[in-house]
Design a protein around this motif. Structure first.
Motif, PDB file in Angstrom:
ATOM      1  N   ALA A  94       0.845  -1.202   0.000  1.00  0.00           N
ATOM      2  CA  ALA A  94       0.000   0.000   0.000  1.00  0.00           C
ATOM      3  C   ALA A  94       0.874   1.243   0.000  1.00  0.00           C
ATOM      4  O   ALA A  94       1.960   1.259   0.580  1.00  0.00           O
ATOM      5  N   LEU A  95       0.359   2.274  -0.643  1.00  0.00           N
ATOM      6  CA  LEU A  95       1.043   3.561  -0.788  1.00  0.00           C
ATOM      7  C   LEU A  95       0.265   4.647  -0.052  1.00  0.00           C
ATOM      8  O   LEU A  95      -0.873   4.413   0.392  1.00  0.00           O
ATOM      9  N   PRO A  96       0.837   5.845   0.058  1.00  0.00           N
ATOM     10  CA  PRO A  96       0.123   6.938   0.724  1.00  0.00           C
ATOM     11  C   PRO A  96      -1.284   7.137   0.156  1.00  0.00           C
ATOM     12  O   PRO A  96      -1.502   7.052  -1.049  1.00  0.00           O
ATOM     13  N   GLY A  97      -2.225   7.333   1.085  1.00  0.00           N
ATOM     14  CA  GLY A  97      -3.619   7.544   0.712  1.00  0.00           C
ATOM     15  C   GLY A  97      -4.442   6.271   0.725  1.00  0.00           C
ATOM     16  O   GLY A  97      -5.674   6.327   0.764  1.00  0.00           O
ATOM     17  N   GLN A  98      -3.804   5.119   0.711  1.00  0.00           N
ATOM     18  CA  GLN A  98      -4.549   3.867   0.738  1.00  0.00           C
ATOM     19  C   GLN A  98      -4.903   3.500   2.177  1.00  0.00           C
ATOM     20  O   GLN A  98      -4.244   3.932   3.122  1.00  0.00           O
ATOM     21  N   THR A  99      -5.949   2.694   2.313  1.00  0.00           N
ATOM     22  CA  THR A  99      -6.414   2.256   3.619  1.00  0.00           C
ATOM     23  C   THR A  99      -6.071   0.795   3.815  1.00  0.00           C
ATOM     24  O   THR A  99      -6.395  -0.046   2.969  1.00  0.00           O
ATOM     25  N   VAL A 100      -5.411   0.500   4.925  1.00  0.00           N
ATOM     26  CA  VAL A 100      -5.046  -0.872   5.278  1.00  0.00           C
ATOM     27  C   VAL A 100      -5.783  -1.229   6.562  1.00  0.00           C
ATOM     28  O   VAL A 100      -5.704  -0.515   7.554  1.00  0.00           O
ATOM     29  N   THR A 101      -6.490  -2.352   6.527  1.00  0.00           N
ATOM     30  CA  THR A 101      -7.210  -2.826   7.701  1.00  0.00           C
ATOM     31  C   THR A 101      -6.624  -4.173   8.104  1.00  0.00           C
ATOM     32  O   THR A 101      -6.592  -5.104   7.300  1.00  0.00           O
ATOM     33  N   VAL A 102      -6.132  -4.239   9.340  1.00  0.00           N
ATOM     34  CA  VAL A 102      -5.551  -5.484   9.858  1.00  0.00           C
ATOM     35  C   VAL A 102      -6.536  -6.071  10.858  1.00  0.00           C
ATOM     36  O   VAL A 102      -6.876  -5.430  11.859  1.00  0.00           O
ATOM     37  N   THR A 103      -7.021  -7.289  10.556  1.00  0.00           N
ATOM     38  CA  THR A 103      -7.913  -8.017  11.461  1.00  0.00           C
ATOM     39  C   THR A 103      -7.344  -9.418  11.653  1.00  0.00           C
ATOM     40  O   THR A 103      -6.369  -9.796  10.999  1.00  0.00           O
ATOM     41  N   THR A 105      -8.498 -12.041  10.555  1.00  0.00           N
ATOM     42  CA  THR A 105      -8.663 -12.845   9.341  1.00  0.00           C
ATOM     43  C   THR A 105      -7.716 -12.444   8.217  1.00  0.00           C
ATOM     44  O   THR A 105      -7.613 -13.165   7.226  1.00  0.00           O
ATOM     45  N   GLY A 106      -7.035 -11.314   8.348  1.00  0.00           N
ATOM     46  CA  GLY A 106      -6.079 -10.920   7.327  1.00  0.00           C
ATOM     47  C   GLY A 106      -5.961  -9.428   7.149  1.00  0.00           C
ATOM     48  O   GLY A 106      -6.596  -8.637   7.861  1.00  0.00           O
ATOM     49  N   VAL A 107      -5.147  -9.052   6.183  1.00  0.00           N
ATOM     50  CA  VAL A 107      -4.885  -7.649   5.860  1.00  0.00           C
ATOM     51  C   VAL A 107      -5.650  -7.304   4.590  1.00  0.00           C
ATOM     52  O   VAL A 107      -5.526  -7.996   3.568  1.00  0.00           O
ATOM     53  N   ARG A 108      -6.437  -6.249   4.676  1.00  0.00           N
ATOM     54  CA  ARG A 108      -7.180  -5.770   3.516  1.00  0.00           C
ATOM     55  C   ARG A 108      -6.632  -4.401   3.128  1.00  0.00           C
ATOM     56  O   ARG A 108      -6.496  -3.529   3.975  1.00  0.00           O
ATOM     57  N   ILE A 109      -6.345  -4.273   1.850  1.00  0.00           N
ATOM     58  CA  ILE A 109      -5.858  -3.006   1.314  1.00  0.00           C
ATOM     59  C   ILE A 109      -6.956  -2.461   0.415  1.00  0.00           C
ATOM     60  O   ILE A 109      -7.308  -3.097  -0.586  1.00  0.00           O
ATOM     61  N   MET A 116      -2.820 -14.903   2.172  1.00  0.00           N
ATOM     62  CA  MET A 116      -2.137 -15.526   3.317  1.00  0.00           C
ATOM     63  C   MET A 116      -1.664 -14.494   4.342  1.00  0.00           C
ATOM     64  O   MET A 116      -0.539 -14.545   4.812  1.00  0.00           O
ATOM     65  N   SER A 117      -2.537 -13.548   4.695  1.00  0.00           N
ATOM     66  CA  SER A 117      -2.111 -12.427   5.534  1.00  0.00           C
ATOM     67  C   SER A 117      -2.696 -12.417   6.939  1.00  0.00           C
ATOM     68  O   SER A 117      -2.525 -11.438   7.664  1.00  0.00           O
ATOM     69  N   ALA A 118      -3.368 -13.471   7.344  1.00  0.00           N
ATOM     70  CA  ALA A 118      -3.893 -13.496   8.712  1.00  0.00           C
ATOM     71  C   ALA A 118      -2.716 -13.415   9.676  1.00  0.00           C
ATOM     72  O   ALA A 118      -1.797 -14.239   9.601  1.00  0.00           O
ATOM     73  N   PRO A 119      -2.686 -12.414  10.550  1.00  0.00           N
ATOM     74  CA  PRO A 119      -1.566 -12.293  11.485  1.00  0.00           C
ATOM     75  C   PRO A 119      -1.466 -13.514  12.397  1.00  0.00           C
ATOM     76  O   PRO A 119      -2.477 -14.069  12.827  1.00  0.00           O
ATOM     77  N   ASP A 132      -0.565  -5.375  14.610  1.00  0.00           N
ATOM     78  CA  ASP A 132      -1.007  -3.989  14.601  1.00  0.00           C
ATOM     79  C   ASP A 132      -2.454  -3.922  14.100  1.00  0.00           C
ATOM     80  O   ASP A 132      -2.731  -3.369  13.044  1.00  0.00           O
ATOM     81  N   TYR A 133      -3.380  -4.568  14.872  1.00  0.00           N
ATOM     82  CA  TYR A 133      -4.795  -4.583  14.494  1.00  0.00           C
ATOM     83  C   TYR A 133      -5.346  -3.169  14.524  1.00  0.00           C
ATOM     84  O   TYR A 133      -5.342  -2.517  15.553  1.00  0.00           O
ATOM     85  N   ASP A 134      -5.799  -2.702  13.381  1.00  0.00           N
ATOM     86  CA  ASP A 134      -6.340  -1.346  13.321  1.00  0.00           C
ATOM     87  C   ASP A 134      -6.659  -1.037  11.865  1.00  0.00           C
ATOM     88  O   ASP A 134      -6.352  -1.808  10.966  1.00  0.00           O
ATOM     89  N   VAL A 135      -7.259   0.130  11.652  1.00  0.00           N
ATOM     90  CA  VAL A 135      -7.426   0.673  10.311  1.00  0.00           C
ATOM     91  C   VAL A 135      -6.362   1.747  10.157  1.00  0.00           C
ATOM     92  O   VAL A 135      -6.268   2.656  10.981  1.00  0.00           O
ATOM     93  N   HIS A 136      -5.539   1.603   9.142  1.00  0.00           N
ATOM     94  CA  HIS A 136      -4.411   2.512   8.920  1.00  0.00           C
ATOM     95  C   HIS A 136      -4.608   3.267   7.611  1.00  0.00           C
ATOM     96  O   HIS A 136      -4.790   2.644   6.565  1.00  0.00           O
TER      97      HIS A 136
END
Length: 177
Positions: A94-103, A105-109, A116-119, A132-136
């Motif tokens: 992900a680049l600046p301005g994109q939203t990354v959500t870590v849950t 079940t995985g990382v959503r960009i 295969m991104s489930a922490p 780092d579970y959060d919305v970034h």
């Protein structure tokens, strides 16, 4: 031929067979990835161009995480990065301005699941991992980096990294796995 001279000749020949190809690879800016986070094989530093999602880079983790990474064996000692570690090989996810959500079940960009991104809650040695579970929202001057393995130590655990910590853009030359 005397045994000592025979041994010296053999050693010189073996050294030439090993050292010459390794020197040629180094001169061509080719390195070997032996970690499971990205496909095993040879990678070559290439023109950096503008940053783009999907590019492979050697990266330094934020210095505040270097001691932790060295202590746990996620990083190897070296001189590439501040804090005395080698760089890691990662994909820009992900680049600046994109939203990354870590849950769990995985990382959503921007809503798309990274494969295969489930922490993990524990590393391969059974030690606890904190994700780092959060919305970034990725700020200017930062990128989110990911490996291609569930065991990769990447932004899921230490967050976005400054783009100044991207060292070299890499292209796979010969990979296997």
């Amino acid at each position: 031929m005397k045994p000592a001279l025979k041994r010296a000749s053999l050693l010189a020949g073996v050294s030439l067979v090993v050292v010459a190809p390794l020197s040629a690879l180094a001169l061509a800016h080719v390195s070997l990835n032996t970690t499971p986070c990205m496909p095993l094989g040879f990678y070559q530093a290439v023109a950096q161009k503008p940053l783009a999602v999907g590019q492979t880079w050697t990266v330094c983790v934020p210095q505040t995480w270097t001691v932790y990474g060295l202590h746990r064996g996620y990083l190897h000692p070296g001189s590439a990065c501040p804090g005395g570690s080698q760089a890691l090989l990662k994909k820009i996810a992900a680049l600046p301005g994109q939203t990354v959500t870590v849950t769990k079940t995985g990382v959503r960009i921007d809503g798309h699941l990274w494969p295969m991104s489930a922490p993990l809650t524990r590393d391969t040695a059974g030690r606890p991992l904190i994700s780092d579970y959060d919305v970034h929202q990725i700020p200017a001057g930062y990128v989110w980096v990911m490996g291609l393995s569930p065991q990769a130590w990447d932004s899921r655990y230490y967050g976005a990294i400054p783009d100044k910590d991207l060292l070299n853009r890499e292209k796979a030359v010969l990979i296997w796995r």
